[in-house]
Write an enzyme that holds these catalytic residues in place. Structure first.
Site, PDB file in Angstrom:
ATOM      1  CE  LYS A 216      -7.292  11.558   4.067  1.00  0.00           C
ATOM      2  NZ  LYS A 216      -6.878  11.693   2.657  1.00  0.00           N
TER       3      LYS A 216
ATOM      4  NE  ARG B 140     -10.592   5.471  -5.443  1.00  0.00           N
ATOM      5  CZ  ARG B 140      -9.520   5.945  -6.059  1.00  0.00           C
ATOM      6  NH1 ARG B 140      -8.896   5.190  -6.957  1.00  0.00           N
ATOM      7  NH2 ARG B 140      -9.071   7.156  -5.793  1.00  0.00           N
TER       8      ARG B 140
END
Length: 505
Positions: free
Chosen positions: A281, A355
């Site tokens: 990130k 996920r």
């Protein structure tokens, strides 16, 4: 382990002359000037309104104005805090519960350091007043060690109920206690989220969940990295392998003891810190990834609350915990993992890790043959792009999705139902595996993540997915009963759904 936040104690009274540091009154705006809530003794309403108006009170939502108690008004409080409620409701209408909750939260924040308060509730909502006050008073101070002594939070609140409007019954006291427990569960979720990631590793998170779950009478199991690897939890292992602090899977179960009780499975994303892994990130704002276990925090707090309230529904929480780090052992873009249950997944982006751990946990949760499955996660930045920072996205089986969203709106957490466009599934086709973990474009990212999770829901299970990427963590100024940092969303939504299922099936 740190001591969870303990909010103010609550009691009920008819006595406006009770000694207190502050009297909290609702203030309505109007063309003719402000007016105060009818819970204030009639003789004191005019003097209080006049005193507040003199210092500029308008009665607008979010406003808090504190003045000395008017002399001769027959009040036991030393000061009066007026909190804005907006325009007075017409006729027999009541002030909306969420308006009350937010105003009470403003009061809770404004009375930081005050020992005791009286709060009027005659035309308002008893439960909303308790929840808002408790959550507005919330503070996380474990890591503050300044030379100045720590100011004690609001200590005790007497709810001033006007004579004839509501008896001081056991039912009313029960309402207060349930609201206090609900707020305490939200505060527990906030405590988890606000604990720094160097302290709250997956192992520490699991230990805290185990201790608190056992104290609440839950059945608790904790599975370590060796168990997870041996039993095929490829998503949790793959995400956690880049960290020196290995992953965990925690299972907590509340049994109602009823033969005909519905069974609800809860799953929450527990990424204790998210660097993005190899798909790292940007540095700006990465510190907010301390909140990436907000879904897990909410699920753990909710199943504990279900036990405390002895809800007539069986609840099993399956909570995957991992730290997504960048190292020479981290999974790579292009790796293929095998989710629990056998589905293979090509990892295109290691920053789409939530996920992967949720899928493992959802398959395991479905092995218990639940009637309903709810997962919640700080899953996608796309949630904030689509719905902003305060509105959770709710996806899943249409009928149950809409039921969850409606209940979320009723309790003030404002979940919004979202679709699963059929064309999005093809975007998850992989060149080498059963699935890819992301689509090749940025469109509909929140929905695509939900479509991915849908692949791991067993046939016949009613399912809802709640994306709380923005709502679980407030990075802006405090508002209502929400301070900076962890918010505890969606604990109250989950509780409302469990109660609804217990009552309606």
């Amino acid at each position: 382990m740190s001591t969870p936040f303990t909010g103010p104690e609550f009691s009920l009274t008819h006595d406006a002359t009770s000694v207190a540091d502050a009297l909290v009154v609702g203030v309505f705006s109007g063309d003719a000037g402000i007016s105060v809530d009818a819970g204030v003794p009639e003789a004191a309403r005019g003097p209080i309104a006049e005193a507040l108006a003199l210092v500029g009170a308008k009665g607008t939502p979010g406003e808090a104005v504190r003045v000395p108690a008017p002399a001769g008004a027959g009040l036991g409080a030393a000061t009066v805090l007026g909190v804005g409620l907006g325009a007075a409701p017409a006729g027999e209408d009541r002030v909306p519960a969420e308006t009350v909750r937010r105003a009470a939260g403003v009061a809770g924040r404004a009375l930081d350091g005050v020992g005791s308060a009286l709060t009027t509730v005659s035309t308002l909502d008893l439960a909303a007043t308790v929840e808002g006050t408790y959550l507005g008073a919330y503070r996380f101070t474990e890591f503050r060690h300044s030379s100045a002594p720590k100011q004690a939070p609001l200590g005790a609140v007497a709810l001033l109920v006007a004579e004839g409007s509501q008896a001081l019954t056991e039912e009313a006291r029960g309402t207060v206690e349930q609201a206090r427990r609900t707020a305490a569960a939200v505060a527990l979720a906030r405590d988890f989220v606000n604990t720094p990631p160097n302290v709250l590793s997956p192992g520490e998170f699991a230990d805290r969940a185990q201790r608190l779950g056992a104290e609440a009478g839950l059945q608790v199991e904790v599975f370590d990295e060796e168990y997870l690897a041996a039993h095929g939890y490829g998503g949790i292992v793959g995400v956690g392998q880049g960290s020196s602090r290995p992953p965990r899977l925690v299972r907590l179960k509340h049994s109602s003891g009823l033969n005909d009780a519905k069974h609800v499975a809860l799953v929450g994303k527990g990424i204790t810190f998210d660097t993005g892994g190899i798909s790292i990130k940007p540095a700006a704002g990465m510190e907010n990834m301390t909140s990436d276990m907000g879904g897990a925090a909410a699920v753990i707090a909710t199943v504990i609350l279900a036990a405390q309230l002895n809800l007539a529904v069986d609840v099993t929480a399956t909570v995957p915990m991992a730290e997504n780090m960048r190292s020479d052992t981290a999974q790579r873009p292009g790796d293929v993992i095998t989710q629990y249950g056998g589905t293979t997944v090509e990892v295109i982006n290691t920053d789409a890790e939530g996920r992967l751990i949720l899928a493992d946990a959802m398959v395991r949760a479905c092995e218990d043959d639940p009637d309903y499955l709810i997962d919640t996660a700080t899953l996608t930045g796309a949630q904030m792009v689509a719905l902003g920072n305060r509105t959770p996205g709710v996806m899943g089986t249409e009928e149950f999705r809409d039921r969850v969203a409606a209940l979320s709106q009723a309790v003030g957490e404002n979940g919004w139902p979202m679709p699963f466009p059929e064309e999005l599934r093809a975007d998850l086709n992989s060149r080498v595996a059963d699935l890819a973990n992301v689509s090749p474009h940025r469109w509909g990212g929140m929905l695509t993540a939900g479509v991915y999770l849908q692949e791991f829901v067993a046939d016949g299970v009613q399912w809802a997915h709640i994306d709380v990427a923005g709502p679980a963590f407030n990075t802006s100024a405090p508002w209502g009963y929400i301070g900076k940092g962890g918010t505890g969303v969606p604990v109250r939504t989950l509780l409302a759904v469990l109660r609804d299922i217990a009552q309606r099936g």
